[in-house]
Enzyme design. Structure first.
Site, PDB file in Angstrom:
ATOM      1  N   LYS A 113     -10.492  -4.998  -4.511  1.00 23.12           N
ATOM      2  CA  LYS A 113     -11.654  -4.137  -4.882  1.00 23.12           C
ATOM      3  C   LYS A 113     -11.064  -2.789  -5.259  1.00 23.12           C
ATOM      4  O   LYS A 113     -11.999  -1.840  -5.662  1.00 23.12           O
ATOM      5  CB  LYS A 113     -12.590  -3.990  -3.602  1.00 23.12           C
ATOM      6  CG  LYS A 113     -11.905  -3.716  -2.109  1.00 23.12           C
ATOM      7  CD  LYS A 113     -13.032  -3.618  -1.088  1.00 23.12           C
ATOM      8  CE  LYS A 113     -12.918  -4.414   0.227  1.00 23.12           C
ATOM      9  NZ  LYS A 113     -11.776  -4.352   1.059  1.00 23.12           N
TER      10      LYS A 113
ATOM     11  N   LYS B  60      -3.382 -10.547  -6.835  1.00 23.78           N
ATOM     12  CA  LYS B  60      -4.640 -10.921  -6.075  1.00 23.78           C
ATOM     13  C   LYS B  60      -5.918  -9.961  -6.827  1.00 23.78           C
ATOM     14  O   LYS B  60      -5.790  -8.706  -6.999  1.00 23.78           O
ATOM     15  CB  LYS B  60      -4.483 -10.224  -4.709  1.00 23.78           C
ATOM     16  CG  LYS B  60      -5.664 -10.712  -3.886  1.00 23.78           C
ATOM     17  CD  LYS B  60      -5.507 -10.188  -2.544  1.00 23.78           C
ATOM     18  CE  LYS B  60      -5.786  -8.651  -2.581  1.00 23.78           C
ATOM     19  NZ  LYS B  60      -5.958  -8.123  -1.031  1.00 23.78           N
TER      20      LYS B  60
ATOM     21  N   LYS C  37       0.831  -1.374   0.128  1.00 22.59           N
ATOM     22  CA  LYS C  37       0.058   0.005  -0.033  1.00 22.59           C
ATOM     23  C   LYS C  37       0.950   1.260   0.050  1.00 22.59           C
ATOM     24  O   LYS C  37       0.515   2.278  -0.511  1.00 22.59           O
ATOM     25  CB  LYS C  37      -0.917   0.086   1.230  1.00 22.59           C
ATOM     26  CG  LYS C  37      -2.021  -0.873   1.028  1.00 22.59           C
ATOM     27  CD  LYS C  37      -3.370  -0.455   1.623  1.00 22.59           C
ATOM     28  CE  LYS C  37      -4.573  -1.603   1.402  1.00 22.59           C
ATOM     29  NZ  LYS C  37      -5.564  -1.457   2.339  1.00 22.59           N
TER      30      LYS C  37
HETATM   31  P1  TYM Z   1     -10.486  -6.559   3.128  1.00 21.59           P
HETATM   32  O1  TYM Z   1     -11.538  -5.837   3.329  1.00 21.59           O
HETATM   33  O2  TYM Z   1      -9.245  -6.423   2.245  1.00 21.59           O
HETATM   34  O3  TYM Z   1     -11.068  -7.920   2.953  1.00 21.59           O
HETATM   35  C1  TYM Z   1     -11.834  -8.648   3.308  1.00 21.59           C
HETATM   36  C2  TYM Z   1     -11.843 -10.129   3.489  1.00 21.59           C
HETATM   37  O4  TYM Z   1     -11.742 -10.605   2.154  1.00 21.59           O
HETATM   38  C3  TYM Z   1     -10.572 -11.223   1.740  1.00 21.59           C
HETATM   39  N1  TYM Z   1     -10.239 -11.266   0.521  1.00 21.59           N
HETATM   40  C4  TYM Z   1      -9.876 -12.181  -0.331  1.00 21.59           C
HETATM   41  N2  TYM Z   1     -10.029 -13.504  -0.238  1.00 21.59           N
HETATM   42  C5  TYM Z   1      -9.544 -14.279  -1.461  1.00 21.59           C
HETATM   43  N3  TYM Z   1      -9.166 -13.790  -2.577  1.00 21.59           N
HETATM   44  C6  TYM Z   1      -9.025 -12.364  -2.670  1.00 21.59           C
HETATM   45  N4  TYM Z   1      -8.659 -11.850  -3.909  1.00 21.59           N
HETATM   46  C7  TYM Z   1      -9.370 -11.752  -1.540  1.00 21.59           C
HETATM   47  N5  TYM Z   1      -9.522 -10.203  -1.454  1.00 21.59           N
HETATM   48  C8  TYM Z   1      -9.926 -10.150  -0.076  1.00 21.59           C
HETATM   49  C9  TYM Z   1      -9.640 -10.872   2.846  1.00 21.59           C
HETATM   50  O5  TYM Z   1      -8.542 -11.903   3.136  1.00 21.59           O
HETATM   51  C10 TYM Z   1     -10.524 -10.726   4.137  1.00 21.59           C
HETATM   52  O6  TYM Z   1     -10.613 -11.539   4.584  1.00 21.59           O
HETATM   53  N6  TYM Z   1      -7.696  -5.910   7.233  1.00 21.59           N
HETATM   54  C11 TYM Z   1      -8.739  -6.745   6.958  1.00 21.59           C
HETATM   55  C12 TYM Z   1      -9.998  -6.189   7.235  1.00 21.59           C
HETATM   56  C13 TYM Z   1     -10.090  -6.465   8.866  1.00 21.59           C
HETATM   57  C14 TYM Z   1     -10.112  -7.612   9.731  1.00 21.59           C
HETATM   58  C15 TYM Z   1     -10.054  -7.334  10.880  1.00 21.59           C
HETATM   59  C16 TYM Z   1     -10.082  -8.955   9.206  1.00 21.59           C
HETATM   60  C17 TYM Z   1      -9.884  -5.568   9.838  1.00 21.59           C
HETATM   61  N7  TYM Z   1      -9.880  -6.005  11.137  1.00 21.59           N
HETATM   62  C18 TYM Z   1     -10.225  -8.141  12.007  1.00 21.59           C
HETATM   63  C19 TYM Z   1     -10.346  -9.917  10.166  1.00 21.59           C
HETATM   64  C20 TYM Z   1     -10.431  -9.541  11.684  1.00 21.59           C
HETATM   65  C21 TYM Z   1      -8.753  -6.301   5.239  1.00 21.59           C
HETATM   66  O7  TYM Z   1      -8.203  -5.381   4.762  1.00 21.59           O
HETATM   67  O8  TYM Z   1      -9.761  -6.929   4.776  1.00 21.59           O
END
Ligand code: TYM
Length: 333
Positions: A200, A197, A115
């Site tokens: 979004k 990957k 990032k």
């Molecule tokens: P975020 O918002 O980027 O993504 C949310 C969830 O989606 C999964 N994910 C994917 N899985 C498979 N293939 C992909 N291309 C893909 N893109 C995203 C992510 O692994 C995630 O599970 N830091 C986290 C949010 C967060 C969080 C937490 C998660 C904040 N606090 C506490 C668990 C527990 C994040 O940026 O996810």
């Protein structure tokens, strides 16, 4: 553990339209814990502002993400669904945990490196300490399991290290959580560049299938997915595009790679891509229908947010006051 039940916790950032990566890697799996676990699923708006957001978009996406949680089968009566900024204990615990996290540990986080390369004009302290806020999210609820895609594994491992360090100074404070990573769907790749990957925040909308894309758009995007010059549907090293499509097909249908190879024997990539698009569109249709109904009732979504924030605050405050007491903060009531 809360009231003799194990705890499942996860979160999604309302920082863009949610993708089938978010769905297959995370959200679809959340509901599998609802019966046997005490479940907390959060819309992590405070995390989203580590990258500059347009306020009106962030507000709208917060409602949308909550509605998508519900449309993906999360019943607010069985799961605590809430918005992170509604529970100030997250920010308070994050501060304390900052003092138990090493600069070197945060410097090694691959998401920070990615990032900060992508937003080189805004490498703010929040982006750097992001994993500490995430650790606070998880630890506040004495979480046992964290269902996430593989890209979040490193953050959950850091959370375990922070909790272990804190517990070694102040025993029995936090439960040490385990990441739960699905066997298939853990890392859905971009359709335009299958070595990256699916994300979004990708600017190329054709590389990403959104949960809310209509059927024709989904099929068109899969038809254009980058593959290779071979013609045979088989899972093999160097065939990143086909491997990704096979993983997506496998995650939606439950079929193994061998079964998929057999199903498409003697048929070209065109047939296969159409089939992937169709299973994806079919699976998402009921989610999209429920989502549309939920989004037409903002008052209901706000009531869910309010109830969720009250429930979450109750448990979060318990852990926070335990931490504050252990640290030596004077408690006044
Ligand atoms: P975020 O918002 O980027 O993504 C949310 C969830 O989606 C999964 N994910 C994917 N899985 C498979 N293939 C992909 N291309 C893909 N893109 C995203 C992510 O692994 C995630 O599970 N830091 C986290 C949010 C967060 C969080 C937490 C998660 C904040 N606090 C506490 C668990 C527990 C994040 O940026 O996810």
């Amino acid at each position: 553990m809360i009231q003799d039940m194990k705890v499942s916790y996860s979160g999604v950032q309302p920082s863009g339209n949610l993708t089938i990566g978010n769905y297959l890697g995370a959200i679809r799996n959340f509901a599998t814990f609802s019966e046997q676990y005490k479940c907390f699923y959060c819309v992590v708006d405070a995390h989203a502002i580590t990258v500059r957001q347009t306020p009106a978009d962030l507000r709208r996406r917060t409602y949308e993400t909550l509605a998508l949680y519900m449309a993906c089968g999360l019943d607010p009566e069985k799961n605590t669904l809430y918005v992170q900024s509604h529970v100030p204990a997250h920010a308070e615990l994050a501060w304390a945990l900052n003092c138990f996290t090493m600069f070197g540990e945060l410097s090694r986080m691959t998401q920070f490196k990615d990032k900060s390369a992508k937003h080189s004009d805004n490498i703010n302290a929040g982006l750097f300490t992001y994993p500490v806020l995430m650790a606070a999210d998880i630890l506040l609820y004495q979480t046992d399991v964290v269902p996430v895609g593989i890209d979040q594994k490193q953050h959950v491992e850091l959370c375990r290290d922070i909790a272990t360090r804190f517990n070694s100074v102040f025993p029995d404070t936090f439960t040490i959580p385990e990441p739960i990573i699905p066997k298939t769907g853990m890392k859905i790749m971009s359709l335009a560049d299958p070595t990256k990957k699916m994300s979004k925040s990708d600017e190329n909308a054709n590389s990403v299938v959104y949960i809310l894309d209509d059927r024709d758009t989904i099929i068109r995007k899969f038809k254009r997915a980058v593959t290779d010059s071979d013609t045979c549907v088989r899972y093999a090293e160097g065939k990143d595009g086909i491997n990704n499509l096979m993983n997506i097909y496998s995650t939606f249908t439950g079929k193994s790679h061998a079964e998929i190879e057999h199903e498409f024997e003697g048929r070209g990539y065109g047939d296969f891509k159409l089939a992937v698009g169709e299973v994806c569109a079919d699976a998402l249709r009921p989610v999209q229908e429920t989502y549309a109904a939920l989004m037409s009732d903002k008052a209901h979504l706000e009531a869910v947010m309010k109830k969720g924030a009250e429930e979450a605050s109750y448990y979060a405050r318990k852990t926070l006051s335990k931490v504050q007491k252990k640290l030596g903060f004077v408690q006044i009531r």
